[in-house]
Design a protein around this motif. Structure first.
Motif, short mmCIF file in Angstrom:
data_model
loop_
_atom_site.label_atom_id
_atom_site.label_comp_id
_atom_site.label_asym_id
_atom_site.label_seq_id
_atom_site.Cartn_x
_atom_site.Cartn_y
_atom_site.Cartn_z
N ASP A 125 0.86 -1.18 0.00
CA ASP A 125 0.00 0.00 0.00
C ASP A 125 0.89 1.23 0.00
OD1 ASP A 125 -2.27 1.55 0.00
OD2 ASP A 125 -3.13 0.66 1.82
N TYR A 126 0.30 2.37 -0.33
CA TYR A 126 1.06 3.59 -0.57
C TYR A 126 0.25 4.75 -0.03
CZ TYR A 126 4.11 6.61 -3.49
OH TYR A 126 5.00 7.52 -3.95
N VAL A 127 0.82 5.50 0.92
CA VAL A 127 0.11 6.62 1.54
C VAL A 127 0.93 7.89 1.36
CG1 VAL A 127 -0.83 7.55 3.69
CG2 VAL A 127 -0.97 5.10 3.23
N VAL A 128 0.28 8.93 0.83
CA VAL A 128 0.97 10.19 0.56
C VAL A 128 0.78 11.14 1.74
CG1 VAL A 128 1.11 12.17 -1.00
CG2 VAL A 128 0.62 9.89 -1.92
N LYS A 129 1.87 11.77 2.17
CA LYS A 129 1.83 12.77 3.24
C LYS A 129 1.34 14.10 2.67
CE LYS A 129 6.05 10.87 5.36
NZ LYS A 129 7.43 11.19 5.76
N PRO A 130 0.60 14.88 3.50
CA PRO A 130 0.03 14.54 4.81
C PRO A 130 -1.17 13.63 4.63
CG PRO A 130 -0.69 16.72 4.17
CD PRO A 130 0.27 16.26 3.09
N PHE A 131 -1.48 12.84 5.66
CA PHE A 131 -2.54 11.86 5.54
C PHE A 131 -3.38 11.83 6.81
CE2 PHE A 131 1.45 9.85 6.78
CZ PHE A 131 1.11 9.33 8.03
N SER A 132 -4.51 11.19 6.70
CA SER A 132 -5.41 11.02 7.84
C SER A 132 -4.99 9.78 8.62
CB SER A 132 -6.85 10.86 7.34
OG SER A 132 -7.66 10.27 8.32
N VAL A 133 -4.74 9.94 9.91
CA VAL A 133 -4.36 8.81 10.73
C VAL A 133 -5.46 7.74 10.80
CG1 VAL A 133 -3.85 8.10 13.11
CG2 VAL A 133 -2.60 9.97 12.07
N PRO A 134 -6.75 8.11 10.97
CA PRO A 134 -7.78 7.06 10.94
C PRO A 134 -7.76 6.24 9.65
CG PRO A 134 -8.69 9.07 11.86
CD PRO A 134 -7.33 9.42 11.36
N GLU A 135 -7.48 6.91 8.52
CA GLU A 135 -7.40 6.17 7.26
C GLU A 135 -6.21 5.22 7.27
OE1 GLU A 135 -6.65 6.80 2.46
OE2 GLU A 135 -6.95 8.56 3.75
N LEU A 136 -5.06 5.68 7.80
CA LEU A 136 -3.89 4.81 7.88
C LEU A 136 -4.18 3.61 8.78
CD1 LEU A 136 -0.95 4.18 7.21
CD2 LEU A 136 -0.28 5.59 9.16
N MET A 137 -4.84 3.85 9.92
CA MET A 137 -5.18 2.74 10.81
C MET A 137 -6.08 1.73 10.10
SD MET A 137 -3.58 3.47 13.61
CE MET A 137 -2.37 4.37 12.65
N ALA A 138 -7.01 2.22 9.30
CA ALA A 138 -7.90 1.33 8.55
C ALA A 138 -7.11 0.50 7.53
CB ALA A 138 -8.98 2.14 7.84
N ARG A 139 -6.12 1.13 6.90
CA ARG A 139 -5.28 0.41 5.94
C ARG A 139 -4.45 -0.65 6.63
NH1 ARG A 139 -4.20 3.21 0.81
NH2 ARG A 139 -5.54 5.05 0.65
N VAL A 140 -3.93 -0.33 7.82
CA VAL A 140 -3.15 -1.30 8.60
C VAL A 140 -4.02 -2.51 8.93
CG1 VAL A 140 -2.11 -1.71 10.88
CG2 VAL A 140 -1.50 0.34 9.57
N ARG A 141 -5.22 -2.27 9.43
CA ARG A 141 -6.11 -3.38 9.80
C ARG A 141 -6.49 -4.21 8.58
NH1 ARG A 141 -8.19 0.71 13.26
NH2 ARG A 141 -9.77 1.25 11.72
N ALA A 142 -6.73 -3.55 7.45
CA ALA A 142 -7.12 -4.27 6.23
C ALA A 142 -5.99 -5.18 5.75
CB ALA A 142 -7.50 -3.27 5.13
N LEU A 143 -4.76 -4.67 5.79
CA LEU A 143 -3.62 -5.48 5.37
C LEU A 143 -3.42 -6.67 6.30
CD1 LEU A 143 -0.65 -3.21 4.16
CD2 LEU A 143 -1.77 -5.09 2.94
N LEU A 144 -3.57 -6.43 7.61
CA LEU A 144 -3.40 -7.52 8.57
C LEU A 144 -4.49 -8.58 8.40
CD1 LEU A 144 -2.32 -5.56 11.75
CD2 LEU A 144 -0.93 -7.20 10.46
N ARG A 145 -5.70 -8.15 8.09
CA ARG A 145 -6.78 -9.12 7.88
C ARG A 145 -6.45 -10.07 6.73
NH1 ARG A 145 -10.36 -4.86 9.14
NH2 ARG A 145 -10.58 -4.32 6.94
N ARG A 146 -5.83 -9.51 5.69
CA ARG A 146 -5.49 -10.35 4.54
C ARG A 146 -4.25 -11.20 4.80
NH1 ARG A 146 -6.57 -5.47 1.64
NH2 ARG A 146 -4.36 -5.17 1.20
#
Length: 257
Positions: A125-146
């Motif tokens: 996954d790829y996140v561009v700064k500045p970013f929303s922390v809640p969105e990053l947390m959601a991406r972390v959880r989604a990756l871990l689920r997979r």
């Protein structure tokens, strides 16, 4: 660097403990970021979500840390001193032990060509700064689920034994089993990989953390407490001792042989 919707680490500090206790998993996240303020904010928010976090600031430090620690996901900045994040990602994908380790790349480079380059080298996954922390947390959880469904399952069960991560509760044969925080984490870690033998050193690393300055025999004490809490005289012990190697959760527990 200022991020959107960031929880300040100096606010609501008392909530962090509750976040850890109710977390659905104890997944381990390595944050590789050379901006100290950003690294601190990421660590605070990840820990509040219940993750175990370690931080390094340089690419060469990240390479060393990956040989010492076994994270479930890496948040990796593109531009790092020592070795670039892009090169770290490339090397991870070239090694068997880290080939499938999930990587979220952080960068100020927002151009499509740069995003394509990062994903092509192996980032998940790829996140561009500045970013929303809640969105990053959601991406972390989604990756871990997979990548690690065992890390995000709310309930672990084997036979008549059930560990509820969400409610911090263990039950056996319908009765509540009262465990201290360390025994709970120890049981959780063993149940995640039934049959796998963990050495005392590995358990100290995973359950107590690398910074813990305690003797390996402490593991024996806590395993003894865990066994006493889990099993009466007539019940089968789900924890297996492997002489000279360590401990494992018996993969045959609760199964009809």
């Amino acid at each position: 660097m200022i991020m959107n919707e960031v929880q300040n680490p100096n606010e609501n500090r008392s909530n962090a403990g509750r976040g850890v206790a109710s977390a659905p998993a104890a997944a381990r996240i390595l944050v590789v970021e050379d901006e100290a303020a950003l690294s601190l904010l990421l660590s605070y928010n990840l820990e509040a979500e219940g993750f175990v976090v370690d931080r390094v600031e340089r690419g060469d430090e990240a390479e060393v840390r990956l040989t010492e620690w076994n994270p479930d996901l890496v948040i990796l900045d593109w531009m790092l001193p020592g070795v670039s994040g892009l090169e770290i990602c490339r090397r991870m994908r070239a090694r068997e032990v880290t080939r499938t380790l999930p990587v979220i790349m952080l960068t100020a480079r927002g151009e499509e060509s740069e995003r394509v380059r990062g994903l092509a080298i192996g980032a998940d996954d790829y996140v561009v700064k500045p970013f929303s922390v809640p969105e990053l947390m959601a991406r972390v959880r989604a990756l871990l689920r997979r990548a690690r469904p065992d890390r995000v399952a709310g309930v672990l069960s084997a036979g008549d034994l059930e560990l509820d991560r969400q409610n911090w509760r263990v039950r056996r044969a319908g009765r509540d089993v009262h465990l201290g925080p360390t025994e709970f984490r120890l049981l959780e870690h063993l149940m995640e990989k039934p049959g796998r033998v963990f050495s005392r050193a590995q358990l100290l690393d995973s359950v107590w953390g690398l910074s813990a300055e305690i003797d390996e025999r402490t593991v024996d004490v806590h395993v003894g407490r865990l066994r006493k809490a889990l099993s009466s005289d007539a019940e089968k012990d789900p924890i297996r001792t492997v002489r000279g190697a360590g401990y494992s959760f018996d993969e045959t527990f609760g199964k009809i042989c």
